[in-house]
Design a protein around this motif. Structure first.
Motif, PDB file in Angstrom:
ATOM      1  N   THR A  26       0.831  -1.205   0.000  1.00 55.06           N
ATOM      2  CA  THR A  26       0.000   0.000   0.000  1.00 55.06           C
ATOM      3  C   THR A  26       0.865   1.255   0.000  1.00 55.06           C
ATOM      4  O   THR A  26       1.988   1.256   0.508  1.00 55.06           O
ATOM      5  CB  THR A  26      -0.920   0.048   1.234  1.00 55.06           C
ATOM      6  N   ASN A  49      -8.972   1.771   5.074  1.00 53.60           N
ATOM      7  CA  ASN A  49      -9.059   2.377   3.748  1.00 53.60           C
ATOM      8  C   ASN A  49      -7.672   2.293   3.121  1.00 53.60           C
ATOM      9  O   ASN A  49      -6.749   2.974   3.563  1.00 53.60           O
ATOM     10  CB  ASN A  49      -9.519   3.835   3.837  1.00 53.60           C
ATOM     11  N   GLN A  51      -5.011   2.333  -0.117  1.00 53.98           N
ATOM     12  CA  GLN A  51      -4.637   2.695  -1.480  1.00 53.98           C
ATOM     13  C   GLN A  51      -3.379   1.913  -1.839  1.00 53.98           C
ATOM     14  O   GLN A  51      -2.330   2.098  -1.233  1.00 53.98           O
ATOM     15  CB  GLN A  51      -4.370   4.196  -1.602  1.00 53.98           C
ATOM     16  N   ARG A  57      -7.882   0.396  -4.988  1.00 57.70           N
ATOM     17  CA  ARG A  57      -8.300   0.988  -3.718  1.00 57.70           C
ATOM     18  C   ARG A  57      -9.325   0.054  -3.088  1.00 57.70           C
ATOM     19  O   ARG A  57     -10.274  -0.373  -3.756  1.00 57.70           O
ATOM     20  CB  ARG A  57      -8.905   2.363  -3.969  1.00 57.70           C
ATOM     21  N   ASP A  59     -11.767  -0.273   0.447  1.00 59.77           N
ATOM     22  CA  ASP A  59     -12.273   0.126   1.757  1.00 59.77           C
ATOM     23  C   ASP A  59     -12.812  -1.143   2.409  1.00 59.77           C
ATOM     24  O   ASP A  59     -13.844  -1.677   1.983  1.00 59.77           O
ATOM     25  CB  ASP A  59     -13.373   1.171   1.626  1.00 59.77           C
TER      26      ASP A  59
END
Length: 233
Positions: A26, A49, A51, A57, A59
């Motif tokens: 990430t 969350n 990225q 991405r 969540d």
């Protein structure tokens, strides 16, 4: 991707090292329930969350399974795995939860009132004081938001309330007539106070035209006199 997990106990899933070990590298990971800016929701959930460096991405949320009824109301919900067979049969995913809803007369009247009051009260004095940050915030809240709501209802009428303009009105260009959308773009002015002042008349023109169209459909009454006094003021 927005992935919700229903579990008997959320606490074990707060182990960041365990959770993140199942995913790739990430760039940044947020844990909203451990943050104070912005404040956590505080309803027992726990979120990651994430990225990822490859552009994806996710969540990832964990909720107690006693929230199952609430969490399956969203029409976009799709069950990926139900190993305990506790989730009721759901309809195929659709956007029905997010389609434009028809306005009531009170909702229409309140929207008009919010727009006209903002036009006559909040905005002019903030221009006069040259309080640019506050002015821009006011414009988005008391002018742009009601205008987008009015656009939304008008689009709903023309499409049989079978569509959505998306979060923040991101699909407006798809549904507005080109000349209307061009004028709407022109309401996004720079920091020049004269340009901002002139944009107020364009805001009103767009709002009045759209509100009258909605009012005609439902036999509502656009507050013509209040709008005229606001412009004269």
């Amino acid at each position: 991707y927005d992935i919700v997990n229903l579990v008997t106990d959320v606490e074990p899933f707060k182990d960041e090292n365990y959770i993140l070990s199942h995913f790739g590298e990430t760039i940044i990971t947020q844990k909203p329930e451990d943050m104070i800016y912005p404040p956590p929701v505080g309803d027992g959930r726990y979120n990651y969350n994430m990225q990822f460096i490859d552009g994806n991405r996710i969540d990832l949320s964990f909720f107690n399974m006693n929230r199952i009824g609430e969490l399956t109301k969203d029409s976009l919900t799709e069950v990926l795995l139900d190993k305990d067979h506790i989730i009721p049969n759901l309809l195929d995913p659709s956007e029905s939860s997010y389609l434009i809803k028809q306005p009531t007369e009170k909702l229409f009247n309140d929207c008009c009132d919010e727009f006209i009051f903002g036009l006559i009260s909040h905005i002019p004095k903030t221009i006069w004081r040259k309080e640019l940050p506050l002015l821009k915030a006011y414009i988005d809240v008391v002018l742009r938001k009601p205008l987008i709501n009015m656009f939304e209802w008008d689009i709903g009428i023309r499409t049989g309330f079978r569509t959505s303009i998306g979060k923040g009105g991101r699909h407006l260009q798809k549904y507005l007539e080109p000349e209307i959308y061009k004028e709407f773009e022109q309401t996004y002015t720079d920091s020049n106070y004269d340009n901002i002042w002139n944009s107020l008349f364009l805001f009103y023109k767009l709002f009045k035209k759209t509100a009258e169209s909605v009012a005609q459909e439902y036999a509502f009454q656009f507050p013509e006199e209040a709008g005229k006094r606001a412009l004269e003021f």
